[in-house]
Motif scaffolding. Sequence first.
Motif, PDB file in Angstrom:
ATOM      1  N   LYS A 270      -8.154   2.433  -8.614  1.00 28.78           N
ATOM      2  CA  LYS A 270      -7.055   3.132  -7.970  1.00 28.78           C
ATOM      3  C   LYS A 270      -6.641   2.417  -6.684  1.00 28.78           C
ATOM      4  CE  LYS A 270      -7.842   7.849  -9.639  1.00 28.78           C
ATOM      5  NZ  LYS A 270      -8.051   9.270  -9.243  1.00 28.78           N
ATOM      6  N   SER A 271      -5.392   2.647  -6.291  1.00 30.96           N
ATOM      7  CA  SER A 271      -4.898   2.179  -5.007  1.00 30.96           C
ATOM      8  C   SER A 271      -4.952   3.320  -4.004  1.00 30.96           C
ATOM      9  CB  SER A 271      -3.462   1.667  -5.140  1.00 30.96           C
ATOM     10  OG  SER A 271      -3.412   0.493  -5.932  1.00 30.96           O
ATOM     11  N   VAL A 272      -4.717   2.997  -2.746  1.00 33.87           N
ATOM     12  CA  VAL A 272      -4.620   3.994  -1.688  1.00 33.87           C
ATOM     13  C   VAL A 272      -3.205   3.983  -1.148  1.00 33.87           C
ATOM     14  CG1 VAL A 272      -5.264   4.498   0.714  1.00 33.87           C
ATOM     15  CG2 VAL A 272      -7.039   4.037  -0.991  1.00 33.87           C
ATOM     16  N   CYS A 273      -2.608   5.177  -1.045  1.00 36.98           N
ATOM     17  CA  CYS A 273      -1.349   5.333  -0.326  1.00 36.98           C
ATOM     18  C   CYS A 273      -1.713   5.954   1.014  1.00 36.98           C
ATOM     19  CB  CYS A 273      -0.393   6.223  -1.106  1.00 36.98           C
ATOM     20  SG  CYS A 273       1.221   6.394  -0.312  1.00 36.98           S
ATOM     21  N   PHE A 274      -1.550   5.184   2.084  1.00 35.26           N
ATOM     22  CA  PHE A 274      -2.043   5.600   3.395  1.00 35.26           C
ATOM     23  C   PHE A 274      -0.885   6.063   4.258  1.00 35.26           C
ATOM     24  CE2 PHE A 274      -3.922   5.047   7.628  1.00 35.26           C
ATOM     25  CZ  PHE A 274      -5.148   5.669   7.433  1.00 35.26           C
ATOM     26  N   GLY A 275      -0.848   7.362   4.542  1.00 38.10           N
ATOM     27  CA  GLY A 275       0.243   7.956   5.301  1.00 38.10           C
ATOM     28  C   GLY A 275       1.263   8.576   4.376  1.00 38.10           C
ATOM     29  N   PHE A 276       2.014   9.541   4.881  1.00 36.78           N
ATOM     30  CA  PHE A 276       3.049  10.197   4.084  1.00 36.78           C
ATOM     31  C   PHE A 276       4.203   9.224   3.907  1.00 36.78           C
ATOM     32  CE2 PHE A 276       6.586  12.954   3.114  1.00 36.78           C
ATOM     33  CZ  PHE A 276       6.014  13.889   2.267  1.00 36.78           C
ATOM     34  N   PRO A 277       4.485   8.793   2.666  1.00 36.87           N
ATOM     35  CA  PRO A 277       5.431   7.700   2.445  1.00 36.87           C
ATOM     36  C   PRO A 277       6.775   8.201   1.931  1.00 36.87           C
ATOM     37  CG  PRO A 277       4.166   8.011   0.464  1.00 36.87           C
ATOM     38  CD  PRO A 277       3.806   9.161   1.395  1.00 36.87           C
ATOM     39  N   TYR A 278       7.692   7.267   1.782  1.00 34.42           N
ATOM     40  CA  TYR A 278       8.897   7.557   1.017  1.00 34.42           C
ATOM     41  C   TYR A 278       8.481   7.849  -0.420  1.00 34.42           C
ATOM     42  CZ  TYR A 278      13.421   7.410  -1.099  1.00 34.42           C
ATOM     43  OH  TYR A 278      14.536   7.764  -1.810  1.00 34.42           O
ATOM     44  N   VAL A 279       9.150   8.793  -1.051  1.00 33.73           N
ATOM     45  CA  VAL A 279       8.687   9.418  -2.286  1.00 33.73           C
ATOM     46  C   VAL A 279       8.391   8.426  -3.416  1.00 33.73           C
ATOM     47  CG1 VAL A 279      11.093   9.900  -2.959  1.00 33.73           C
ATOM     48  CG2 VAL A 279       9.225  11.186  -4.008  1.00 33.73           C
ATOM     49  N   ASP A 280       9.209   7.394  -3.595  1.00 34.92           N
ATOM     50  CA  ASP A 280       9.025   6.536  -4.770  1.00 34.92           C
ATOM     51  C   ASP A 280       7.882   5.542  -4.623  1.00 34.92           C
ATOM     52  OD1 ASP A 280      10.823   7.454  -6.759  1.00 34.92           O
ATOM     53  OD2 ASP A 280      12.471   6.794  -5.502  1.00 34.92           O
ATOM     54  N   THR A 281       7.438   5.263  -3.418  1.00 34.94           N
ATOM     55  CA  THR A 281       6.236   4.443  -3.254  1.00 34.94           C
ATOM     56  C   THR A 281       5.050   5.155  -3.894  1.00 34.94           C
ATOM     57  OG1 THR A 281       7.052   3.486  -1.186  1.00 34.94           O
ATOM     58  CG2 THR A 281       4.680   3.359  -1.600  1.00 34.94           C
ATOM     59  N   LEU A 282       4.917   6.434  -3.616  1.00 37.01           N
ATOM     60  CA  LEU A 282       3.828   7.218  -4.199  1.00 37.01           C
ATOM     61  C   LEU A 282       4.001   7.333  -5.715  1.00 37.01           C
ATOM     62  CD1 LEU A 282       1.257   8.746  -3.496  1.00 37.01           C
ATOM     63  CD2 LEU A 282       2.644  10.803  -3.110  1.00 37.01           C
ATOM     64  N   ASN A 283       5.244   7.482  -6.178  1.00 39.81           N
ATOM     65  CA  ASN A 283       5.490   7.557  -7.622  1.00 39.81           C
ATOM     66  C   ASN A 283       5.066   6.285  -8.344  1.00 39.81           C
ATOM     67  OD1 ASN A 283       6.544  10.151  -8.164  1.00 39.81           O
ATOM     68  ND2 ASN A 283       8.501   9.594  -7.236  1.00 39.81           N
ATOM     69  N   ILE A 284       5.343   5.141  -7.739  1.00 39.43           N
ATOM     70  CA  ILE A 284       4.953   3.861  -8.356  1.00 39.43           C
ATOM     71  C   ILE A 284       3.439   3.785  -8.501  1.00 39.43           C
ATOM     72  CG2 ILE A 284       4.801   1.370  -7.899  1.00 39.43           C
ATOM     73  CD1 ILE A 284       7.673   1.569  -6.765  1.00 39.43           C
ATOM     74  N   LEU A 285       2.727   4.149  -7.442  1.00 38.09           N
ATOM     75  CA  LEU A 285       1.263   4.064  -7.481  1.00 38.09           C
ATOM     76  C   LEU A 285       0.671   5.097  -8.436  1.00 38.09           C
ATOM     77  CD1 LEU A 285       0.533   3.511  -3.682  1.00 38.09           C
ATOM     78  CD2 LEU A 285       0.730   1.803  -5.493  1.00 38.09           C
ATOM     79  N   LYS A 286       1.347   6.216  -8.630  1.00 40.38           N
ATOM     80  CA  LYS A 286       0.875   7.240  -9.566  1.00 40.38           C
ATOM     81  C   LYS A 286       1.113   6.854 -11.013  1.00 40.38           C
ATOM     82  CE  LYS A 286       1.422  11.515  -6.816  1.00 40.38           C
ATOM     83  NZ  LYS A 286       2.250  12.756  -6.671  1.00 40.38           N
ATOM     84  N   LYS A 287       2.264   6.264 -11.294  1.00 38.11           N
ATOM     85  CA  LYS A 287       2.719   6.113 -12.681  1.00 38.11           C
ATOM     86  C   LYS A 287       2.416   4.752 -13.294  1.00 38.11           C
ATOM     87  CE  LYS A 287       6.292   9.637 -12.165  1.00 38.11           C
ATOM     88  NZ  LYS A 287       7.704  10.016 -12.364  1.00 38.11           N
ATOM     89  N   TRP A 288       2.010   3.782 -12.484  1.00 38.11           N
ATOM     90  CA  TRP A 288       1.591   2.478 -13.011  1.00 38.11           C
ATOM     91  C   TRP A 288       0.183   2.189 -12.511  1.00 38.11           C
ATOM     92  CZ3 TRP A 288       6.699   3.435 -11.962  1.00 38.11           C
ATOM     93  CH2 TRP A 288       7.626   3.073 -12.952  1.00 38.11           C
ATOM     94  N   GLY A 289      -0.670   1.731 -13.386  1.00 34.65           N
ATOM     95  CA  GLY A 289      -2.034   1.415 -12.990  1.00 34.65           C
ATOM     96  C   GLY A 289      -2.949   2.620 -13.120  1.00 34.65           C
ATOM     97  N   ALA A 290      -4.062   2.553 -12.426  1.00 39.03           N
ATOM     98  CA  ALA A 290      -5.128   3.546 -12.581  1.00 39.03           C
ATOM     99  C   ALA A 290      -4.917   4.801 -11.752  1.00 39.03           C
ATOM    100  CB  ALA A 290      -6.472   2.914 -12.216  1.00 39.03           C
ATOM    101  N   GLY A 291      -3.903   4.819 -10.888  1.00 46.01           N
ATOM    102  CA  GLY A 291      -3.662   6.009 -10.076  1.00 46.01           C
ATOM    103  C   GLY A 291      -3.832   5.732  -8.596  1.00 46.01           C
TER     104      GLY A 291
END
Length: 566
Positions: A270-291
């Motif tokens: 999995k990757s880490v999304c650090f900080g409250f981001p713009y919405v599609d950055t989090l969507n990319i990390l959720k929907k591609w790869g391991a989460g």
Amino acid sequence: MPISQAIGAPIPNNTDHAVSVTLPTWEATVGYEEGQDWVVNKMHSGYPRFFVHSKVKELSRLLELNYAKDNEKSMIFPTYEVAKRCREFIKSKTLLPNCSIRILQLSTAPPKTDEEKSFKVETQIAVVFFPGSEFSLAKAYWQHTGEGVSSRLGEYVLNELGEKLEATASKERKMTKQNSNRSSSGRNSRSSISSLQNNQEYSTFIEERFGRNLDLRFAKEAKSILRHRIATTHSAELSDDDVYLCSSGMTAIFTAHHLLLNTMESKDLKSVCFGFPYVDTLNILKKWGAGVHFYGFGDDDSLDDLEKRLEGGERILSLFCECPSNPLLKTPDLIRIKKLGDKYNFVVVVDDTVGNMTNLNVLPYTDIVTSSLTKVFSGDSNVMGGSLVLNPKSNFYAKFKEYLDENFEDLLWAQDAIYLERNSRDFEARSKKINHNAIEVLKFFEKSPLLEQVYYPSTMSSKNHYDALKKADGGYGGLMSIVFKDQADAVCFFNNVKLSKGPSLGTNFTLICPYSILAHYQELDEIEQWGVDRNLVRLSIGLEPTQELLETLKEALDSSVEQHNV
């Protein structure tokens, strides 16, 4: 600049390829998010990753008339490789058994003479045809990745192929004796093609009249200048060859994540999304790869927790963050993050769009820097673009460089590159003016008794982290968020402020929106747990004369005060 208050009007006014769109009241923003007809039916423009441009819609319609099977819809992309990724995404998410998805490739004719080379270029598109029931999935790919055709590319292909596609479709309709309604649609289509040509002639006239005629022969040179401008702004030691141009800022983020999934042995982590981001950055990390592990606060305590997990043996693929974050303007401790990345072998990807490369030097503390060139870099709100920059001192540099040099596709359309180059020539000077205006607006807001909080990089507890990255002549940027003590005051202020109102940021003019409503309407309760107030108002400060801007804001704040006295 005249400011439109008409729902759905492009921002700037009368701009065919505008990046923002007018939502002039709080109620209109809510109506848009809820899909209410009184708003949606007036939306003739929109942010390009969310709203498919009218020229692209028209091209899709003609392609569907010519090539679609029963109940199929289409989505247009600039290359076959992108179209394949869209097909793979739909297949991975669809609930349809045996979902049939086809890809059609089309080309425009090359220039025949030297003269034609100034306005004609051979180009390709790849059209994905899919069951109409799966349109939302195709649109999600378009939105998350930003890899759809740009409006200018769609317009160019429509100009080149539109008449032929219309003629073929009309002939097919006659042969199959379709009903009069569709014949009427055909007549409207011919009218739209004629209108399109007239509009194109008008646009060409305007370009030539004001000395901004696009010469496509200069597209390659424009891209070279852009890479050099970005490289030297980041660091005098950075090579132009380590700058990769993308069709949008979100495409740069998606390209970075896609790069990691294709090069890292730890791609199943999995990757880490650090900080409250713009919405599609989090969507990319959720929907591609391991989460993704989501550290929404993005503060020092969050980093303590992440370090404990890493010390305990947990591994991650990467850490993505914004510097500072949108819309809370928090700055992560990049210096510490990069040390952790080197120690525990994960990739650090930083989006510096909000702070921007004239103010911050984030490159030494990252492996990859992504930026939206749509924002301050362009400023004119009439073109999309992005950049991905490799840190040549990164432990992963050789691996990333080899992969990108072999596999990277330049999706930035020629006309868009020319606009970006022209718009960005005074990038640094504009950034300094915006910094100055923002500080004055901050001082003004800090005096208001109506406000609960003002978010700005220099007012946050993370200011020390920002200052550690700030260039000697840099400032704190133009993005600012405010929260009122009373929701009614927020609504009154927004509805009465005489500024452009819509999505995007970094424009040469001040742009304002009720950010939480616009970006997170379906999850207002959820975002509040991360400190994002549902009534937060975000301002992107522009280049207006400082006193004029302050007076405009004061007038709107005074209207909120007056409502208390009614």
